[in-house]
Design a protein around this motif. Structure first.
Motif, PDB file in Angstrom:
ATOM      1  N   LEU A   2       9.965 -39.290  -8.846  1.00 49.66           N
ATOM      2  CA  LEU A   2       8.579 -39.765  -8.878  1.00 49.66           C
ATOM      3  C   LEU A   2       7.682 -38.754  -8.180  1.00 49.66           C
ATOM      4  N   LEU A   3       6.634 -38.329  -8.877  1.00 48.44           N
ATOM      5  CA  LEU A   3       5.630 -37.441  -8.302  1.00 48.44           C
ATOM      6  C   LEU A   3       4.460 -38.288  -7.805  1.00 48.44           C
ATOM      7  N   ALA A   4       4.209 -38.215  -6.498  1.00 50.58           N
ATOM      8  CA  ALA A   4       3.141 -39.019  -5.887  1.00 50.58           C
ATOM      9  C   ALA A   4       2.423 -38.185  -4.829  1.00 50.58           C
ATOM     10  N   MET A   5       2.062 -36.957  -5.201  1.00 47.20           N
ATOM     11  CA  MET A   5       1.472 -36.026  -4.240  1.00 47.20           C
ATOM     12  C   MET A   5      -0.029 -36.181  -4.096  1.00 47.20           C
ATOM     13  N   GLY A   6      -0.624 -37.092  -4.850  1.00 44.94           N
ATOM     14  CA  GLY A   6      -2.037 -37.376  -4.675  1.00 44.94           C
ATOM     15  C   GLY A   6      -2.963 -36.251  -5.105  1.00 44.94           C
ATOM     16  N   CYS A   7      -4.041 -36.064  -4.347  1.00 44.56           N
ATOM     17  CA  CYS A   7      -5.086 -35.102  -4.677  1.00 44.56           C
ATOM     18  C   CYS A   7      -5.252 -34.072  -3.580  1.00 44.56           C
ATOM     19  N   LEU A   8      -5.972 -33.030  -3.916  1.00 48.70           N
ATOM     20  CA  LEU A   8      -6.393 -32.017  -2.953  1.00 48.70           C
ATOM     21  C   LEU A   8      -7.912 -31.962  -2.932  1.00 48.70           C
ATOM     22  N   PRO A   9      -8.509 -31.717  -1.776  1.00 49.50           N
ATOM     23  CA  PRO A   9      -9.975 -31.613  -1.727  1.00 49.50           C
ATOM     24  C   PRO A   9     -10.477 -30.447  -2.570  1.00 49.50           C
ATOM     25  N   PHE A  10     -11.626 -30.662  -3.198  1.00 48.26           N
ATOM     26  CA  PHE A  10     -12.257 -29.616  -3.998  1.00 48.26           C
ATOM     27  C   PHE A  10     -13.380 -28.974  -3.183  1.00 48.26           C
ATOM     28  N   VAL A  11     -13.339 -27.655  -3.091  1.00 46.96           N
ATOM     29  CA  VAL A  11     -14.397 -26.913  -2.409  1.00 46.96           C
ATOM     30  C   VAL A  11     -15.163 -26.120  -3.460  1.00 46.96           C
ATOM     31  N   PRO A  12     -16.439 -26.436  -3.683  1.00 51.17           N
ATOM     32  CA  PRO A  12     -17.228 -25.699  -4.675  1.00 51.17           C
ATOM     33  C   PRO A  12     -17.321 -24.218  -4.301  1.00 51.17           C
ATOM     34  N   PRO A  13     -17.598 -23.374  -5.281  1.00 53.79           N
ATOM     35  CA  PRO A  13     -17.694 -21.929  -5.009  1.00 53.79           C
ATOM     36  C   PRO A  13     -19.008 -21.573  -4.319  1.00 53.79           C
ATOM     37  N   ILE A  14     -19.117 -21.938  -3.044  1.00 49.02           N
ATOM     38  CA  ILE A  14     -20.311 -21.646  -2.245  1.00 49.02           C
ATOM     39  C   ILE A  14     -20.027 -20.413  -1.380  1.00 49.02           C
ATOM     40  N   GLY A  18      -0.346 -42.855  -9.011  1.00 45.82           N
ATOM     41  CA  GLY A  18      -1.413 -42.626  -8.050  1.00 45.82           C
ATOM     42  C   GLY A  18      -2.374 -41.543  -8.492  1.00 45.82           C
ATOM     43  N   ASP A  19      -2.991 -40.887  -7.521  1.00 48.07           N
ATOM     44  CA  ASP A  19      -4.072 -39.944  -7.785  1.00 48.07           C
ATOM     45  C   ASP A  19      -3.635 -38.733  -8.606  1.00 48.07           C
ATOM     46  N   ILE A  20      -2.347 -38.441  -8.627  1.00 51.09           N
ATOM     47  CA  ILE A  20      -1.850 -37.275  -9.361  1.00 51.09           C
ATOM     48  C   ILE A  20      -1.750 -37.531 -10.858  1.00 51.09           C
ATOM     49  N   SER A  21      -1.817 -38.788 -11.285  1.00 52.05           N
ATOM     50  CA  SER A  21      -1.563 -39.143 -12.681  1.00 52.05           C
ATOM     51  C   SER A  21      -2.850 -39.394 -13.453  1.00 52.05           C
ATOM     52  N   VAL A  22      -2.765 -39.197 -14.771  1.00 54.12           N
ATOM     53  CA  VAL A  22      -3.862 -39.558 -15.664  1.00 54.12           C
ATOM     54  C   VAL A  22      -3.280 -40.405 -16.793  1.00 54.12           C
ATOM     55  N   PHE A  23      -3.889 -41.570 -17.024  1.00 59.21           N
ATOM     56  CA  PHE A  23      -3.404 -42.520 -18.023  1.00 59.21           C
ATOM     57  C   PHE A  23      -4.545 -42.866 -18.960  1.00 59.21           C
ATOM     58  N   ARG A  24      -4.341 -42.574 -20.248  1.00 58.54           N
ATOM     59  CA  ARG A  24      -5.376 -42.811 -21.259  1.00 58.54           C
ATOM     60  C   ARG A  24      -6.717 -42.181 -20.877  1.00 58.54           C
ATOM     61  N   GLY A  25      -6.649 -41.024 -20.258  1.00 63.93           N
ATOM     62  CA  GLY A  25      -7.856 -40.312 -19.871  1.00 63.93           C
ATOM     63  C   GLY A  25      -8.455 -40.748 -18.558  1.00 63.93           C
ATOM     64  N   TYR A  26      -7.869 -41.786 -17.921  1.00 60.55           N
ATOM     65  CA  TYR A  26      -8.411 -42.299 -16.673  1.00 60.55           C
ATOM     66  C   TYR A  26      -7.610 -41.783 -15.482  1.00 60.55           C
ATOM     67  N   THR A  27      -8.311 -41.346 -14.458  1.00 55.81           N
ATOM     68  CA  THR A  27      -7.682 -41.060 -13.173  1.00 55.81           C
ATOM     69  C   THR A  27      -8.663 -41.463 -12.082  1.00 55.81           C
ATOM     70  N   TRP A  28      -8.205 -42.341 -11.179  1.00 53.98           N
ATOM     71  CA  TRP A  28      -9.077 -42.866 -10.136  1.00 53.98           C
ATOM     72  C   TRP A  28      -8.386 -42.694  -8.788  1.00 53.98           C
ATOM     73  N   GLN A  49      -1.238 -48.289  -6.013  1.00 58.60           N
ATOM     74  CA  GLN A  49      -0.212 -49.304  -5.769  1.00 58.60           C
ATOM     75  C   GLN A  49       0.282 -49.923  -7.073  1.00 58.60           C
ATOM     76  N   ALA A  50      -0.648 -50.261  -7.960  1.00 57.55           N
ATOM     77  CA  ALA A  50      -0.260 -50.870  -9.232  1.00 57.55           C
ATOM     78  C   ALA A  50       0.616 -49.924 -10.056  1.00 57.55           C
ATOM     79  N   GLN A  51       0.237 -48.660 -10.113  1.00 57.59           N
ATOM     80  CA  GLN A  51       1.021 -47.692 -10.878  1.00 57.59           C
ATOM     81  C   GLN A  51       2.392 -47.468 -10.241  1.00 57.59           C
ATOM     82  N   ALA A  52       2.441 -47.440  -8.921  1.00 64.83           N
ATOM     83  CA  ALA A  52       3.714 -47.215  -8.228  1.00 64.83           C
ATOM     84  C   ALA A  52       4.710 -48.331  -8.514  1.00 64.83           C
TER      85      ALA A  52
END
Length: 391
Positions: free
Chosen positions: A100-112, A270-280, A287-290
């Motif tokens: 199971l891959l559940a590594m979540g997300c990484l912060p995004f830093v804009p190119p400033i 979790g945050d690492i997954s996309v289902f039917r185009g949705y990722t939240w 929890q529900a996906q897990a």
């Protein structure tokens, strides 16, 4: 049977507990963090000083061991080999039956320009929080880039360390995904009443300084002074490991209704997954996906459907609830609103085809819960019924 889980956030721990209760084999979690599981949304309270470390990290390693979960901290997974069903952990090859891959997300830093300086921080983990605290106590001014949920919570928490906090939001309103113009204006008035400076429509061109930050320059030339900058400009799925292994990735790891990836014995939740185009990136969906992933990893049949996204911003003195579709772009939707600036309340209900599909509620927790339940079951509702609910 060996179940391996990469990531010890809410998705990883939820799946591990479900698998361990089934007692079908070895359950091992690898986490690159040094701390056992903590509920990430509560980092705000920890930052604000209203929650202690022991209250945040409540379970020692022995708690997991007693439940048949082998939690291994400070371990970096660097590769996945689906053909041989192995992962590489700190140079060592480890075999799995189900992964199971559940590594979540990484912060995004804009190119400033200037964003690579030492005191430009991101906020995602407990370690990030400790670093923010350390930086904040030596600052006269702090700038938070991003006026979404995380940015506002960061600003509120940092206020207890530094008197001069500014929030810069690129869009014309705060929390642009979760609120409309009226709700955002009410929220901004409240945030500013806390002594936090808010600038919307702020285009950050450069973080000034040469080793020591002096401020943020906006388009048009305005300079907002700061010695520390916290970037909360969204997140990106931590999907590089999966992509390098040849799994199907489209912004995040693509999964089906069983939370299975393009490899049959590899799952994602979790945050690492996309289902039917949705990722939240919110805990209830993780929890529900897990739970669905754990059931299918155990050989049971469980199917996931899209959970209605909901966001709750909890700041001292105000409750903001946003559920479902709150800014419809089609003419088929009907919006019913009630704003009371003096009382600091706002309610909005969105209807489509005779069904409630979204709501915004500020400072009415009881109504917020009632509407969230109605949206989750797609309750039929007329405009007149909606008007009576919010009057």
């Amino acid at each position: 049977m060996r179940f391996l889980i990469v990531g010890a956030g809410v998705a990883g721990i939820t799946a591990a507990m479900d698998l361990a209760r089934r007692n079908l084999g070895e359950v091992v979690i690898y986490s690159d963090e040094e701390y056992p599981y903590y509920y990430r949304p509560r980092l705000t309270e920890f930052l604000a000083g209203t929650l202690t470390m022991s209250q945040l990290v409540r379970r020692p390693l022995s708690w997991y061991q007693d439940r048949g979960i082998d939690l291994r901290l400070g371990k970096s997974v660097t590769a996945i080999d689906p053909a041989h069903k192995t992962i590489t952990v700190d140079g060592e090859s480890v075999v799995y039956d189900k992964l199971l891959l559940a590594m979540g997300c990484l912060p995004f830093v804009p190119p400033i320009e200037g964003s690579d300086q030492e005191r430009v921080l991101t906020w995602r983990t407990l370690e990030d929080t400790l670093e923010m605290e350390k930086a904040a106590v030596t600052c006269k001014e702090i700038v938070v880039i991003g006026g979404g949920l995380l940015g506002l919570e960061a600003a509120r928490g940092l206020k207890s360390y530094c008197a001069n906090i500014s929030v810069l939001e690129f869009f014309p309103r705060l929390m642009p995904r979760q609120l409309d113009d009226a709700g955002s204006r009410l929220l901004q008035d409240f945030v500013e009443s806390l002594g936090i400076n808010v600038i919307v429509g702020a285009r950050c061109e450069k973080i000034l300084g040469d080793g020591q930050i002096s401020g943020v320059q906006l388009q048009g030339g305005q300079i907002v002074p700061a010695q520390t900058v916290v970037v909360t400009a969204g997140v990106r799925a931590n999907a590089k490991l999966a992509a390098d292994a040849g799994l199907s990735v489209n912004r995040a790891v693509v999964v089906d209704e069983r939370m299975t990836t393009s490899e049959p014995d590899i799952y994602a939740a979790g945050d690492i997954s996309v289902f039917r185009g949705y990722t939240w990136a919110i805990a209830p969906i993780a929890q529900a996906q897990a739970r669905v992933a754990a059931a299918n990893m155990a050989g049971e049949e469980s199917l996931y459907d899209v959970v209605v996204p909901s966001t709750t911003l909890k700041v001292v003195g105000i409750d903001v609830s946003s559920v479902g579709i709150v800014n419809p772009e089609d003419e088929a939707a009907t919006e019913i609103r009630r704003l009371d600036n003096e009382a600091g309340t706002y309610q909005k209900i969105v209807l489509r085809d005779g069904v409630i599909v979204g709501s915004i509620v500020i400072n009415n927790r009881q109504l917020a819960k009632r509407l969230e339940s109605a949206i989750s079951v797609r309750q039929p509702m007329t405009p007149e019924e909606a008007q009576r609910l919010i009057r």
